[in-house]
Design a protein around this motif. Sequence first.
Motif, mmCIF file in Angstrom:
data_model
loop_
_atom_site.group_PDB
_atom_site.id
_atom_site.type_symbol
_atom_site.label_atom_id
_atom_site.label_comp_id
_atom_site.label_asym_id
_atom_site.label_seq_id
_atom_site.Cartn_x
_atom_site.Cartn_y
_atom_site.Cartn_z
ATOM 1 N N GLY A 112 3.990 -2.225 -5.496
ATOM 2 C CA GLY A 112 3.189 -1.530 -4.411
ATOM 3 C C GLY A 112 2.624 -2.246 -3.244
ATOM 4 N N THR A 113 2.794 -3.520 -3.284
ATOM 5 C CA THR A 113 2.537 -4.683 -2.158
ATOM 6 C C THR A 113 3.857 -5.206 -1.700
ATOM 7 N N THR A 114 3.702 -5.855 -0.487
ATOM 8 C CA THR A 114 4.952 -6.437 -0.027
ATOM 9 C C THR A 114 4.850 -7.845 -0.308
ATOM 10 N N ASP A 115 5.799 -8.325 -1.002
ATOM 11 C CA ASP A 115 5.795 -9.852 -1.325
ATOM 12 C C ASP A 115 6.843 -10.439 -0.314
ATOM 13 N N ASP A 116 7.247 -9.901 0.659
ATOM 14 C CA ASP A 116 8.082 -10.528 1.732
ATOM 15 C C ASP A 116 7.466 -11.706 2.153
ATOM 16 N N GLY A 117 8.144 -12.829 2.258
ATOM 17 C CA GLY A 117 7.667 -14.154 3.050
ATOM 18 C C GLY A 117 7.681 -13.855 4.288
ATOM 19 N N ARG A 118 6.543 -14.395 4.955
ATOM 20 C CA ARG A 118 6.549 -14.362 6.457
ATOM 21 C C ARG A 118 6.052 -15.612 7.019
ATOM 22 N N PHE A 119 6.156 -16.131 8.033
ATOM 23 C CA PHE A 119 5.638 -17.247 8.896
ATOM 24 C C PHE A 119 3.985 -17.163 9.090
ATOM 25 N N ARG A 120 3.241 -17.812 8.616
ATOM 26 C CA ARG A 120 1.754 -17.905 8.732
ATOM 27 C C ARG A 120 1.408 -19.288 9.292
ATOM 28 N N ARG A 121 0.402 -19.191 10.056
ATOM 29 C CA ARG A 121 -0.159 -20.518 10.578
ATOM 30 C C ARG A 121 -1.627 -20.559 9.910
ATOM 31 N N LEU A 122 -1.723 -21.634 8.993
ATOM 32 C CA LEU A 122 -2.999 -21.685 8.167
ATOM 33 C C LEU A 122 -3.574 -22.725 8.409
ATOM 34 N N THR A 123 -4.681 -22.930 8.436
ATOM 35 C CA THR A 123 -5.712 -24.014 8.190
ATOM 36 C C THR A 123 -6.593 -23.720 7.316
ATOM 37 N N VAL A 124 -6.580 -24.587 5.971
ATOM 38 C CA VAL A 124 -7.248 -24.170 4.788
ATOM 39 C C VAL A 124 -7.876 -25.432 4.230
ATOM 40 N N HIS A 125 -9.278 -25.465 4.009
ATOM 41 C CA HIS A 125 -9.900 -26.742 3.319
ATOM 42 C C HIS A 125 -9.676 -26.242 1.795
ATOM 43 N N LEU A 126 -9.148 -27.325 1.252
ATOM 44 C CA LEU A 126 -8.779 -27.303 -0.282
ATOM 45 C C LEU A 126 -9.628 -28.115 -0.974
ATOM 46 N N PRO A 127 -10.307 -27.852 -2.003
ATOM 47 C CA PRO A 127 -11.319 -28.503 -2.744
ATOM 48 C C PRO A 127 -10.790 -29.821 -3.242
ATOM 49 N N GLU A 157 -5.340 -20.085 -4.396
ATOM 50 C CA GLU A 157 -6.675 -20.071 -4.700
ATOM 51 C C GLU A 157 -7.580 -19.707 -3.743
ATOM 52 N N VAL A 158 -7.639 -20.563 -2.689
ATOM 53 C CA VAL A 158 -8.744 -20.565 -1.389
ATOM 54 C C VAL A 158 -8.337 -19.532 -0.416
ATOM 55 N N TYR A 159 -7.065 -19.089 -0.196
ATOM 56 C CA TYR A 159 -6.853 -18.350 1.060
ATOM 57 C C TYR A 159 -6.547 -16.831 0.385
ATOM 58 N N PHE A 160 -5.573 -17.019 -0.140
ATOM 59 C CA PHE A 160 -4.893 -15.578 -0.784
ATOM 60 C C PHE A 160 -5.946 -14.956 -1.625
ATOM 61 N N GLN A 161 -6.597 -15.775 -2.686
ATOM 62 C CA GLN A 161 -7.467 -15.044 -3.649
ATOM 63 C C GLN A 161 -8.878 -15.137 -3.431
ATOM 64 N N ASP A 162 -8.984 -15.848 -2.293
ATOM 65 C CA ASP A 162 -10.567 -16.221 -1.789
ATOM 66 C C ASP A 162 -11.276 -16.393 -2.944
ATOM 67 N N GLY A 163 -10.962 -17.519 -3.759
ATOM 68 C CA GLY A 163 -11.744 -17.784 -4.836
ATOM 69 C C GLY A 163 -12.031 -16.834 -6.011
ATOM 70 N N GLY A 164 -11.206 -15.896 -6.230
ATOM 71 C CA GLY A 164 -10.837 -14.822 -7.097
ATOM 72 C C GLY A 164 -11.550 -13.557 -6.645
ATOM 73 N N SER A 165 -12.045 -13.260 -5.451
ATOM 74 C CA SER A 165 -12.610 -12.000 -5.137
ATOM 75 C C SER A 165 -11.649 -10.956 -4.582
ATOM 76 N N ARG A 166 -10.366 -11.530 -4.549
ATOM 77 C CA ARG A 166 -9.451 -10.452 -3.809
ATOM 78 C C ARG A 166 -7.853 -10.926 -4.576
ATOM 79 N N ALA A 167 -6.987 -9.857 -4.509
ATOM 80 C CA ALA A 167 -5.640 -10.281 -4.842
ATOM 81 C C ALA A 167 -5.557 -10.829 -6.181
ATOM 82 N N ALA A 168 -6.086 -10.261 -7.358
ATOM 83 C CA ALA A 168 -6.149 -10.836 -8.424
ATOM 84 C C ALA A 168 -4.884 -10.823 -9.185
ATOM 85 N N GLY A 169 -3.851 -9.713 -8.651
ATOM 86 C CA GLY A 169 -2.435 -9.811 -9.347
ATOM 87 C C GLY A 169 -1.649 -10.685 -8.795
#
Length: 185
Positions: A112-127, A157-169
């Motif tokens: 029910g969600t899209t898993d198509d890969g797409r280009f993203r420009r990300l700046t993420v601070h990893l623990p 963990e950090v960007y897509f799931q926001d530390g567990g608060s979203r996209a749990a699946g």
Amino acid sequence: MSEIEDAIERADREAFTKDPPKTLKGQIGYLLKQLGSARAVAAEIGVTADSVNRYRRGARKHARADVAAKINEAVRQRWQPQVRRRRQKQAAATGGITVETRARFGYTAPVGTTDDGRFRRLTVHLPPAYAQRLFDAREQGASDQQMRGIIAEGFKEVYFQDGGSRAAGLSDVEINDIDYLDLDY
């Protein structure tokens, strides 16, 4: 050298508190101090010991382009190892690592969600834990794909799931088609 190893090398060079020697004579002098003999330096850069001594004395002011590149790389690899280790230790203990990239991200997601890969420009601070894993993997000679996996797991963990608060699946995140990747720590 892989894209991620290149990014780590660039981040290490940014940590230098003092620039490495720029002249051929200065670079050869530094390598002689580090390696101990003209023969060892010659083996490292692919010339004869006599050529190394000519560079040291200043009898030859310029090396061939390919030799000059090898000399420059040999100096940069050995320059300020304590500064590099201190910065990496700090990143692995408390600071973490910032990854800036433009790449195609794909992932496995619930129906029910899209898993198509797409280009993203990300700046993420990893623990710090991800920084430690990345440095350990590099030291153990991990492949580019293995190091990408560590970064992808951190992004999950950090960007897509926001530390567990979203996209749990959400499961497996993949990084493909890297346009550029830069690290800072």
